[in-house]
Motif scaffolding. Structure first.
Motif, PDB file in Angstrom:
ATOM      1  N   MET A  37      17.838  72.182 -20.369  1.00 35.63           N
ATOM      2  CA  MET A  37      18.368  72.497 -21.687  1.00 35.63           C
ATOM      3  C   MET A  37      18.750  71.225 -22.425  1.00 35.63           C
ATOM      4  O   MET A  37      19.110  70.221 -21.806  1.00 35.63           O
ATOM      5  N   SER A  38      18.706  71.278 -23.732  1.00 36.33           N
ATOM      6  CA  SER A  38      19.135  70.134 -24.525  1.00 36.33           C
ATOM      7  C   SER A  38      20.656  70.034 -24.479  1.00 36.33           C
ATOM      8  O   SER A  38      21.359  70.966 -24.086  1.00 36.33           O
ATOM      9  N   TYR A  39      21.143  68.903 -24.913  1.00 31.34           N
ATOM     10  CA  TYR A  39      22.581  68.676 -24.917  1.00 31.34           C
ATOM     11  C   TYR A  39      23.291  69.689 -25.807  1.00 31.34           C
ATOM     12  O   TYR A  39      24.341  70.222 -25.450  1.00 31.34           O
ATOM     13  N   LYS A  40      22.713  69.955 -26.989  1.00 34.05           N
ATOM     14  CA  LYS A  40      23.330  70.907 -27.916  1.00 34.05           C
ATOM     15  C   LYS A  40      23.398  72.309 -27.322  1.00 34.05           C
ATOM     16  O   LYS A  40      24.397  73.007 -27.454  1.00 34.05           O
ATOM     17  N   ALA A  54      29.223  61.696 -24.689  1.00 37.35           N
ATOM     18  CA  ALA A  54      28.538  61.576 -25.975  1.00 37.35           C
ATOM     19  C   ALA A  54      27.111  62.097 -25.860  1.00 37.35           C
ATOM     20  O   ALA A  54      26.497  62.079 -24.780  1.00 37.35           O
ATOM     21  N   ASP A  55      26.569  62.556 -26.983  1.00 33.75           N
ATOM     22  CA  ASP A  55      25.212  63.101 -27.031  1.00 33.75           C
ATOM     23  C   ASP A  55      24.213  62.001 -26.708  1.00 33.75           C
ATOM     24  O   ASP A  55      24.116  61.006 -27.428  1.00 33.75           O
ATOM     25  N   ASN A 108      25.028  73.128 -13.770  1.00 36.17           N
ATOM     26  CA  ASN A 108      24.107  72.364 -14.603  1.00 36.17           C
ATOM     27  C   ASN A 108      24.394  72.523 -16.092  1.00 36.17           C
ATOM     28  O   ASN A 108      24.083  71.635 -16.872  1.00 36.17           O
ATOM     29  N   VAL A 109      24.976  73.639 -16.481  1.00 32.63           N
ATOM     30  CA  VAL A 109      25.309  73.838 -17.888  1.00 32.63           C
ATOM     31  C   VAL A 109      26.453  72.911 -18.292  1.00 32.63           C
ATOM     32  O   VAL A 109      26.437  72.313 -19.371  1.00 32.63           O
TER      33      VAL A 109
END
Length: 74
Positions: free
Chosen positions: A3-6, A67-68, A59-60
């Motif tokens: 998954m992406s960071y967002k 930071a992104d 993992n989530v």
């Protein structure tokens, strides 16, 4: 596929604000159905259930507080 960071940030918020209270209610209800066990067993059950909810979501939550990594540094 990771998954992406967002999306990890959004899902972690949903899990903490919706999933965790529902999980607490379900565990509380299930434990209220059985007669009260000895205090050490009851403590062990609450510690187990208190930690068990987070294992599937490891993992989530990983790196959400940092930071992104995909953000532009400028």
């Amino acid at each position: 596929m990771s998954m992406s960071y967002k999306s990890r940030r959004r899902w972690s918020l949903v899990i903490l604000l919706v999933g965790l209270p529902v999980y607490i209610g379900v565990v509380w209800f299930i434990l209220s159905l059985i007669p009260r066990p000895p205090i050490l067993l009851e403590l062990a059950l609450y510690v187990f259930f208190g930690l068990a909810w987070a294992l599937p979501f490891k993992n989530v939550f990983k790196g959400v507080g940092k930071a992104d990594p995909d953000a532009d540094p400028n």
